[in-house]
Each structure stands twice: as C-alpha cells, then as structure tokens.
Enzyme design. Structure first.
Site, PDB file in Angstrom:
ATOM      1  N   ASP A  22       0.846  -1.195   0.000  1.00 47.68           N
ATOM      2  CA  ASP A  22       0.000   0.000   0.000  1.00 47.68           C
ATOM      3  C   ASP A  22       0.878   1.241   0.000  1.00 47.68           C
ATOM      4  O   ASP A  22       1.796   1.354   0.812  1.00 47.68           O
ATOM      5  CB  ASP A  22      -0.903  -0.010   1.233  1.00 47.68           C
ATOM      6  N   HIS A  54      -9.067  -1.240  -8.417  1.00 45.70           N
ATOM      7  CA  HIS A  54      -8.754  -0.111  -7.549  1.00 45.70           C
ATOM      8  C   HIS A  54      -7.716   0.804  -8.193  1.00 45.70           C
ATOM      9  O   HIS A  54      -7.859   2.039  -8.161  1.00 45.70           O
ATOM     10  CB  HIS A  54      -8.246  -0.634  -6.205  1.00 45.70           C
TER      11      HIS A  54
END
Length: 345
Positions: A149, A222
C-alpha cells in the site's frame, strides 16, 4: 534574498512502524480551551520526541471546516469545506463527526501513546474522542488484504509539490489538506478469492507489487479508478500514509486511509471514481470487500499558524512569522524546497 517560507507540520516525515489516529469533537463553548491546547501541541511534541530522538515521533493536527469557523479568525483556507458523502449505486462513503484530527506516528508505539495521552490531558473535557485507531506496519508495507500500500507516493520535492500549499493561497503557505476514511475488511470473503482474482480487484500483482498491464487490468480495479489525470494527461498524485489496524476480539480488521494533498480536489475525484464510478456505475471492486465507515476532510495549518491561531473576530494582517525549521523539527530534514507554484489540480 529569498523570502523564508512557513514551516509545515511533519506531513512528510519519515516512514514509521506505528501510528495513532484520533478524531475529536469540540464541546460547545470550549473553543478558547481547544485553541490553547493547539498552541501547546508543538511544544509537547518536541518534549516527548526529545526523549527518543531517533524514533521519528510526529503529531500532525488538522481542523475541519466547521471547526475552523468556530476556532479561527482572519482569512479562511480557500478549499476547506465539509467532507462530501457519496452515495453510489452499491456503496456509501459516509461523512462522520469530527472537528479535529490528530495523526501521531513514530517508530515506537509507546511514543505515540505518551504524546496522545499528554495532548488529550491538555484538552481535558473540552474535546471528545469520537474515533480512535491504532495502526501498525504489516510485514513489507502491506495492508491486511496482503497487497503493498502506498508504493506510488511521490518523494522528496515532488511530494512537497503535491502536498504543500504555495502561492495559490498565500495566507496558508506550508499548509495542506487531508482526507481520512476508516475501512473495514471482510477478510473471510476476501481470502476466499484465488490470488489471480484478488490481483484483478486491486490491479497489481500480489507477490511483487507490479501493476497489471493495461490490457489485463479491469476498468473497475482499484488502481484503474484511483489513477487520475488532469486535462493535459498528467497524473495527479497525493501522499498516502495508510495504516492497517485490527481488533481480534471483535474481528474488526481494516485500513485507515489518510491522504494528504495541497488541494482536496484530487482525493475527492479519486473517491468519486471509486464510489460513483468512471464511467458512472463502474465502481471500485475493492468496495465489495472493504466498507467505509468514517469520512472527514481537514485543513492542516503550518506550524506558525497552529501555534498562533487567531480567535474568531480577530484579523490577521499578514501570514504567520516563519520560524527556523530546525527549531520546530530538530533532527529532521524536510527536504521540501520551495513552496511556490501552481496547485496540483
């Protein structure tokens, strides 16, 4: 001679292993007490950080639109407004209560805890904690879904260019905007997916974090929906400092999203793509497994402005007097260069 620039809060501090995110509401009639508490924040941070100077303790404070009107006088940050809730065809991004955001981070959890305790003691019953999240680094910078991330964050002067306000809002140079959301993951449903399908949801390979080729990456992934460009085709970025969190006893597992930018418009466009779709209806598939339960938008003043926040009704004729960076953040190299330039929107 170059004009000294206001010193930012440590929104661009070094990576850390732990964080505490506190969202507070201000009791009616206690605005003066809260303003006094904010003035003490820099000193408290320095005092605790001095006890462990190699562990990168920092505390960033932000004010919501409503809190700014209640606590501050003079000019208003030109892009500060309430968080906009989004009701998509399948998913909701809620707006939840919050006047102040405190983002504490360090390489050790005890430092975050100690500073948070002292800050809240200083505020006393003038504030109420409405959300508290303790984040941690998970293996090699992964979230609880198992993917890396924040790998697309800009660094150095490029990060400063996308995060710190410059001449486009001169009264608030060195400030920033931050959007936060707490996401809860359905890990049972997520872990039931084969790795290849998880990769199609995210738009990256799980093992090596490489982005899927455009002819393979689904339009509702995403990555596809959070990659935004301006009218000239230049990618618009933010700096994410997300952290995983979890509570085993209640099976509450999630990601605390926190995105800094010099204009909230970039983050808001990403969220519209996720929840409403781009094109409309093509919503982010990650939302089938991750539910947003909070949402807030805050303005992060420079250190000088936070230390001397004028009360409502007071006028601020000039920007706050800059102070030497080493006096505010001893031991840190901000590496931000000039704060001048056009907004990244």
């Amino acid at each position: 001679m170059a004009v000294p620039q206001p010193v930012p809060q440590l929104v661009l501090g070094p990576p850390t292993q732990t964080a505490v995110f506190l969202t507070l509401t201000v009791a009616p009639g206690r605005e003066d007490d809260v303003r006094d508490g904010l003035r003490e924040l820099s000193g408290l941070s320095r005092s605790v950080a001095f006890r462990a100077r190699d562990d990168a303790l920092a505390c960033v404070a932000g004010l919501s639109s409503d809190a700014w009107d209640r606590l501050a006088g003079g000019p208003r940050p030109r892009e500060l407004h309430p968080f906009t809730p989004l009701q998509g065809p399948r998913h909701l991004a809620p707006a939840t209560p919050g006047d102040l955001l405190l983002h504490l981070r360090a390489r050790r959890a005890d430092l975050c805890f100690e500073l948070a305790r002292l800050v809240l003691d200083g505020f006393g019953d003038a504030v109420t904690v409405v959300d508290e999240v303790h984040g941690f680094t998970y293996f090699d910078e992964r979230d609880l879904l198992g993917f890396v991330d924040g790998s697309e964050n800009p660094t150095g002067s490029a990060a400063a260019d996308v995060v710190l306000i410059g001449d486009e809002d001169p009264d608030f140079r060195g400030g920033s905007y931050v959007v936060v959301q707490k996401y809860l993951h359905d890990l049972t449903a997520w872990n039931a997916l084969p790795t290849e399908e998880q990769e199609r949801v995210i738009g990256r390979r799980k093992a090596d974090n490489l982005e899927l080729p455009d002819d393979v990456k689904p339009p509702d992934s995403h990555v596809a929906l959070t990659t935004v460009e301006d009218e000239d085709g230049e990618e618009q970025r933010i700096v994410r400092q997300n952290m995983p969190f979890g509570r085993l006893g209640t099976a509450e597992f999630g990601t605390y999203f926190i995105g800094y930018s010099r204009t909230p418009a970039v983050t808001e466009r990403m969220l519209r793509n996720m929840f409403l779709g781009d094109p409309p209806g093509t919503t982010d598939r990650i939302l089938d497994f991750s539910t947003a339960v909070t949402g807030g938008l805050f303005f992060v003043p420079s250190v000088g402005l936070l230390d001397d926040l004028p009360a409502p009704g007071e006028t601020r004729e000039t920007a706050p007097e800059p102070v030497p960076a080493e006096a505010v953040h001893p031991g840190f190299s901000l590496g931000i260069g000039s704060l001048k330039g056009a907004p990244a929107s």
